[in-house]
Write an enzyme that holds these catalytic residues in place. Structure first.
Site, PDB file in Angstrom:
ATOM      1  N   GLN A  99      -4.506  -1.471   9.746  1.00 16.69           N
ATOM      2  CA  GLN A  99      -4.464  -2.691   9.212  1.00 16.69           C
ATOM      3  C   GLN A  99      -4.841  -3.837  10.053  1.00 16.69           C
ATOM      4  O   GLN A  99      -4.667  -3.655  11.207  1.00 16.69           O
ATOM      5  CB  GLN A  99      -2.891  -3.081   8.859  1.00 16.69           C
ATOM      6  CG  GLN A  99      -2.872  -4.392   7.939  1.00 16.69           C
ATOM      7  CD  GLN A  99      -3.337  -4.469   6.467  1.00 16.69           C
ATOM      8  OE1 GLN A  99      -3.706  -3.225   6.123  1.00 16.69           O
ATOM      9  NE2 GLN A  99      -3.805  -5.791   6.085  1.00 16.69           N
ATOM     10  N   ASP A 126     -11.287   2.707   4.534  1.00 13.70           N
ATOM     11  CA  ASP A 126     -11.472   1.205   4.662  1.00 13.70           C
ATOM     12  C   ASP A 126     -12.906   0.931   4.744  1.00 13.70           C
ATOM     13  O   ASP A 126     -13.475  -0.164   4.498  1.00 13.70           O
ATOM     14  CB  ASP A 126     -11.048   0.291   5.858  1.00 13.70           C
ATOM     15  CG  ASP A 126      -9.576  -0.174   5.356  1.00 13.70           C
ATOM     16  OD1 ASP A 126      -9.300  -0.802   4.119  1.00 13.70           O
ATOM     17  OD2 ASP A 126      -8.609  -0.161   6.317  1.00 13.70           O
ATOM     18  N   LYS A 169       0.863  -1.417   0.096  1.00 12.64           N
ATOM     19  CA  LYS A 169      -0.070  -0.047   0.124  1.00 12.64           C
ATOM     20  C   LYS A 169       1.009   1.427   0.045  1.00 12.64           C
ATOM     21  O   LYS A 169       0.629   2.280  -0.635  1.00 12.64           O
ATOM     22  CB  LYS A 169      -0.974   0.000   1.136  1.00 12.64           C
ATOM     23  CG  LYS A 169      -2.077  -1.165   1.013  1.00 12.64           C
ATOM     24  CD  LYS A 169      -2.817  -1.255   2.333  1.00 12.64           C
ATOM     25  CE  LYS A 169      -3.950  -2.363   2.340  1.00 12.64           C
ATOM     26  NZ  LYS A 169      -4.486  -2.641   3.248  1.00 12.64           N
TER      27      LYS A 169
HETATM   28  N1  GUN Z   1      -6.546  -6.862   6.274  1.00  8.26           N
HETATM   29  C1  GUN Z   1      -6.888  -7.492   5.007  1.00  8.26           C
HETATM   30  N2  GUN Z   1      -7.442  -6.949   4.128  1.00  8.26           N
HETATM   31  C2  GUN Z   1      -7.565  -5.578   4.564  1.00  8.26           C
HETATM   32  C3  GUN Z   1      -8.194  -4.360   4.242  1.00  8.26           C
HETATM   33  O1  GUN Z   1      -8.589  -4.141   3.040  1.00  8.26           O
HETATM   34  N3  GUN Z   1      -8.118  -3.388   5.046  1.00  8.26           N
HETATM   35  C4  GUN Z   1      -7.468  -3.428   6.138  1.00  8.26           C
HETATM   36  N4  GUN Z   1      -7.535  -2.470   7.144  1.00  8.26           N
HETATM   37  N5  GUN Z   1      -7.064  -4.619   6.770  1.00  8.26           N
HETATM   38  C5  GUN Z   1      -7.028  -5.723   5.935  1.00  8.26           C
END
Ligand code: GUN
Length: 268
Positions: free
Chosen positions: A97, A120, A53
């Site tokens: 995350q 998110d 990311k």
């Molecule tokens: N863990 C796995 N996929 C994601 C996601 O798209 N966002 C977040 N915050 N955590 C994750």
């Protein structure tokens, strides 16, 4: 029949190019978009996700700030961190995350994120807006799946889409997004009886459980579109939830792991 393999890396690149143009427009109007990514502890998959990311931000000219906190961070400390990020004007998006370590109150953390910065879409306000069909921020992985379907011109309207998995991050929001696209949606999960009977009726089958090889060929309707959201590490190899080779011979379209939904999540 051998399925056509959907190239999520290519579609993700296409999206990033569009975002790049948006970033340029923002910069020309004096705004440098900024994203904070918060990682607590050392979950191996989360490390990879966060790294990708941040890399994506760099390649797009998006300012990013990685906040890496130790495994023993408390809920109170993380709430304080989120509050600080909420108040930083240079940061327009905040991404905590998941999964968080078990001792942290995940719901409290997600609720503390400013809904306007909740990239998110996991804050109850954004999740509620999604459920009601109102505008708002949407979770990345379900958005990535929808983008694959739209950009590959896979007709969703009236189709029976079976989603295996009911997580807040993927299954539930994906079901709602698909409903908005006029699909007939069935959500299956670990307590579903006669799973195969249901999945065999899916024109589109989405696997989002995190269980390697769960979707065997006998679960797939001949000619179905199969989207594999699973990312599992088996013997140091990344595999999805789909039993790849046998399903490749039964489906019409299939997303690989890696190179399918993963790059779409990052791009979205
Ligand atoms: N863990 C796995 N996929 C994601 C996601 O798209 N966002 C977040 N915050 N955590 C994750």
């Amino acid at each position: 029949m051998t399925a056509r393999i959907i190239n999520g890396t290519r579609i993700g690149k296409e999206i990033r190019e569009e975002v790049c143009a948006d970033v340029l427009r923002l910069k020309n109007s004096g705004v440098i978009p900024g994203l904070a990514a918060v990682l607590v502890g050392n979950h191996p998959a989360s490390h990879i996700y966060i790294r990708n990311k941040i890399k994506a931000c760099d390649s797009l000219g998006v300012f990013s700030k990685l906040v890496h906190l130790p495994e023993d961070t408390t809920t109170t400390q993380l709430l304080q961190c989120v509050s600080d990020l909420n108040h930083q004007d240079s940061l327009h998006g905040i991404l905590v995350q998941l999964p968080l370590p078990n001792h942290i109150d995940e719901a409290a953390i997600l609720f503390a994120i400013d809904p306007a910065k909740d990239v998110d879409g996991l804050h109850p306000l954004n999740a509620g807006n999604l459920a009601l069909g109102h505008a708002g921020l949407r979770p990345c992985t379900p958005s990535g799946v929808i983008e694959i379907l739209l950009r590959e011109r896979i007709s969703v309207k009236g189709a029976h889409v079976v989603v295996i998995g009911r997580s807040n991050l993927v299954g539930k929001p994906l079901g709602l997004l698909l409903l908005q696209q006029h699909a007939t949606v069935t959500l299956c999960h670990s307590r579903t009886k006669n799973l195969g009977k249901i999945t065999q009726t899916g024109d589109i089958l989405v696997a989002a459980v995190g269980y390697p090889g769960l979707v065997t060929a006998d679960l797939v309707k001949p000619g179905a579109v199969v989207i594999d959201v699973g990312i599992n590490r088996v013997d140091d190899k990344l595999v999805g939830d789909v039993d790849y080779e046998p399903v490749l011979k039964k489906a019409s379209l299939l997303t690989p792991v890696p190179g399918g939904v993963g790059p779409m999540t990052i791009a979205c």
